[in-house]
Each structure stands twice: as structure tokens, then as C-alpha cells.
Design a protein around this motif. Sequence first.
Motif, short mmCIF file in Angstrom:
data_model
loop_
_atom_site.label_atom_id
_atom_site.label_comp_id
_atom_site.label_asym_id
_atom_site.label_seq_id
_atom_site.Cartn_x
_atom_site.Cartn_y
_atom_site.Cartn_z
N VAL A 1 58.56 48.49 24.36
CA VAL A 1 59.95 48.54 24.51
C VAL A 1 60.55 48.31 25.88
CG1 VAL A 1 62.23 49.71 24.45
CG2 VAL A 1 60.11 49.85 22.26
N ALA A 2 59.86 49.11 26.74
CA ALA A 2 60.06 48.75 27.86
C ALA A 2 59.79 47.35 28.75
CB ALA A 2 59.29 49.76 29.21
N ILE A 3 58.60 46.83 28.18
CA ILE A 3 58.10 45.60 28.90
C ILE A 3 58.98 44.33 28.17
CG2 ILE A 3 56.46 43.77 28.52
CD1 ILE A 3 54.34 45.85 28.58
N ASN A 4 59.60 44.44 26.92
CA ASN A 4 60.43 43.56 26.39
C ASN A 4 61.84 43.77 26.89
OD1 ASN A 4 60.32 41.71 24.39
ND2 ASN A 4 61.18 42.92 22.80
N LYS A 5 62.13 44.75 27.42
CA LYS A 5 63.47 44.70 27.99
C LYS A 5 63.57 44.07 29.51
CE LYS A 5 65.79 48.76 26.08
NZ LYS A 5 66.10 50.05 26.04
N ILE A 6 62.29 44.56 30.20
CA ILE A 6 62.05 43.79 31.41
C ILE A 6 62.02 42.42 31.54
CG2 ILE A 6 60.73 43.66 33.51
CD1 ILE A 6 60.05 46.80 33.14
N LEU A 7 61.35 42.02 30.37
CA LEU A 7 61.06 40.35 30.30
C LEU A 7 62.51 39.79 30.13
CD1 LEU A 7 58.00 39.97 28.30
CD2 LEU A 7 58.33 39.81 30.73
N LEU A 8 63.37 40.38 29.03
CA LEU A 8 64.49 40.04 28.70
C LEU A 8 65.56 39.67 29.86
CD1 LEU A 8 66.77 38.95 26.47
CD2 LEU A 8 67.60 41.23 26.64
N LYS B 1 59.66 53.79 34.48
CA LYS B 1 59.22 55.25 34.26
C LYS B 1 58.07 55.40 33.25
CE LYS B 1 63.07 57.96 35.04
NZ LYS B 1 64.17 58.35 34.40
N VAL B 2 58.01 54.76 32.15
CA VAL B 2 56.97 54.82 31.25
C VAL B 2 55.68 54.34 31.73
CG1 VAL B 2 56.07 54.11 28.98
CG2 VAL B 2 58.43 54.10 29.46
N PHE B 3 55.63 53.04 32.59
CA PHE B 3 54.48 52.71 33.23
C PHE B 3 54.05 53.76 34.15
CE2 PHE B 3 56.14 48.69 32.06
CZ PHE B 3 55.00 47.99 31.96
N MET B 4 54.85 54.26 35.02
CA MET B 4 54.37 55.39 36.02
C MET B 4 53.62 56.42 35.46
SD MET B 4 54.88 54.14 39.14
CE MET B 4 55.83 52.74 39.82
N ILE C 1 50.23 47.46 22.15
CA ILE C 1 49.98 48.42 21.01
C ILE C 1 50.66 49.68 21.07
CG2 ILE C 1 48.17 49.91 20.21
CD1 ILE C 1 46.09 47.58 21.22
N GLU C 2 50.91 50.10 22.12
CA GLU C 2 51.70 51.49 22.39
C GLU C 2 53.24 51.14 22.37
OE1 GLU C 2 50.28 53.86 25.85
OE2 GLU C 2 48.97 52.09 25.24
N GLU C 3 53.95 52.04 21.49
CA GLU C 3 55.32 51.47 21.15
C GLU C 3 56.27 51.59 22.44
OE1 GLU C 3 58.71 52.62 18.12
OE2 GLU C 3 56.73 52.59 17.34
N GLU C 4 56.01 52.79 23.18
CA GLU C 4 57.21 53.15 24.09
C GLU C 4 56.87 52.05 25.30
OE1 GLU C 4 56.11 56.96 26.16
OE2 GLU C 4 58.02 57.42 25.58
N ILE C 5 55.85 51.46 25.62
CA ILE C 5 55.40 50.61 26.68
C ILE C 5 55.95 49.22 26.20
CG2 ILE C 5 53.42 49.66 26.58
CD1 ILE C 5 52.87 51.08 29.32
N TYR D 1 64.21 38.07 22.20
CA TYR D 1 64.01 39.36 22.57
C TYR D 1 63.82 39.99 21.25
CZ TYR D 1 65.77 44.04 23.53
OH TYR D 1 65.75 45.31 23.77
N LYS D 2 64.48 39.61 20.26
CA LYS D 2 64.47 40.40 18.90
C LYS D 2 63.02 40.29 18.18
CE LYS D 2 68.35 43.02 18.03
NZ LYS D 2 68.15 44.19 17.70
N SER D 3 62.90 38.85 18.04
CA SER D 3 61.83 38.46 17.25
C SER D 3 60.45 38.50 18.16
CB SER D 3 61.75 37.29 16.48
OG SER D 3 62.81 36.49 16.99
N GLY D 4 60.53 38.49 19.49
CA GLY D 4 59.33 38.75 20.30
C GLY D 4 58.69 39.94 20.38
N TYR D 5 59.58 41.04 19.96
CA TYR D 5 59.19 42.37 20.10
C TYR D 5 57.71 42.59 19.31
CZ TYR D 5 59.02 47.37 19.49
OH TYR D 5 58.48 48.59 19.57
N ILE D 6 57.81 41.94 18.19
CA ILE D 6 56.61 42.15 17.34
C ILE D 6 55.27 41.76 18.08
CG2 ILE D 6 55.52 41.67 15.26
CD1 ILE D 6 57.86 41.88 13.96
N TYR D 7 55.33 40.53 18.76
CA TYR D 7 54.28 40.05 19.45
C TYR D 7 53.84 41.02 20.71
CZ TYR D 7 53.79 35.31 17.49
OH TYR D 7 53.38 34.30 16.77
N VAL D 8 55.01 41.38 21.41
CA VAL D 8 54.62 42.12 22.60
C VAL D 8 54.09 43.74 21.90
CG1 VAL D 8 55.57 43.45 24.33
CG2 VAL D 8 56.48 41.42 23.88
#
Lengths: 131, 116
Positions: B45-52, A33-36, B39-43, B27-34
Motif C-alpha cells: 500500500v505504501a509503495i503504491n501511494k508513493i508511486l502514484l 514509516k513501514v519501510f523503516m 507480497i506483504e500488504e502493508e508495504i 493506481y487502482k488496478s496496479g495494486y494487485i501487481y505491486v
Amino acid sequence: MENKLIIIAYAIYLPIALLLTFYVAKTLFKNAKVFMLEIFHGKEEIALATNRLFEIGFYLMNFGFALLILKINVSEYNPFETTQKLIETLSYKIGGFSIYLGVMLFFNLLLFFRGRRKANQPKPIIRTAIG
Amino acid sequence: MTYNIISYIIYIIITIYITVVVGYKCYKSGYIYVLSIFIEEEISVAINKILLLGYYLTNIGYVITIISKWKTINTGYEMINELSIRIASILFLLAVMHYLNMIVLTFWRKSIINKI
């Protein structure tokens, strides 16, 4: 000749594959959703609609694939008679399906990245007849 | 219960435990890299979850798929041999993928910092 083990194998495989697809799609599109929202510059209506459409496509494709690889071939060389054979066949099918799901997940993520990059690019200036 | 089924159960428990724990730590320590890449926090978090999730799906899928390629096991001695080799190969695979990941992340981060 009915083979009971095959029915058991189907009964184990189907719920696992379908629930796995369901769970993956739910998690993926909750986060998408964030992406969209970013791709459509915060226009919520169209972003949520696009998200829903992507989700339907994901479901269709993966349920279809799960059902497509359901069949277990039984022949003289591969008599499906022992519990060990059952476990091995199931592991091959479920594991393979899981890898396929992972690849599809990364593919969708790639699509989102691409959309985001396109959306953030400055728009080219369109020359009009009036201008 | 043949030796094969017993070793399958042991193998699945050990490897899935390892995969899940390694994934969660990364997942925990890779978050800072992502976060530093996107840069934006919201996105991030989402990317990190999908990657996990993708990591879990492909790795556990691979671990389970490999089961169908085992030979028949007749003695307890063979069982231990086979188990150790299989688990070791999964560990090696995870290690190699982990290092590859770190290299990719480092270069990506460097290129982004250079751009700014």
C-alpha cells in the motif's frame, strides 16, 4: 526601475513551491514509516528517529533548491512585461521544480528499497578470536 | 487576453484532467501487481501511494513545463491546431510510458515467480 510583474511572479511561485514540498514530504514520510520499521526489524524508536532525520534532509534539500531557482533574469532580450510572459516563466519554473521533486521522491524510494534488501539479507558469520 | 493565454488555460485543464484520471485508474488496478511483487500488504500500500505521487509530480510537472515552449498564436485556427498537437503529444507520451511500465512489471513478476 521596479518591475511589478516580477514581484507578482515571486509571490505566486514561492507559496506554490513551498507548499508542494511540504505536501510531498508529508505523504512520502508517512508511508516510509513501514519501510523503516522493516529495515530496523521493528525497533520503533530508532526507526522513527531515522524517518525524521530523512525528512529533515528532504526538507532542507528541496527548500534550498526551490529558493535557488527563484531568480528571474530580465534583460533587453527578455523584457518581463506581459501577462503571457509571466505565465510562461512561472510554468517553466513550477513545472521544472515539480519534475525535480518527483525525481527526488523516486531516489528516496530507491534508498528505502536498498535498505530493505540489505536488512533482509542473512547476516555473514563473524569469526571471533574466542570462536 | 491573447489567444496564447486562452489556449494555455484550455490545455492545462484538459491535460491535467487526463493525467489525474489515468494515474488514478493505474493506481487502482496496479495494486494487485505491486502486491504480487512485494507480497506483504502493508508495504505494498505504501509503495503504491508513493508511486502514484511520483507519477503525478513528474507528469504534471512535464505538462506544465512544456507551456513555456509554445509559439505565438494569432488566430483561432492556429489555436486549435496548436492545442490538438500539444494534447496529442502528451497522450502519446502517456501511452508509451504506460506500455513500458507494463512490460517492466510483467518481466519483474515473472522473474520473482521463477525464483520462488
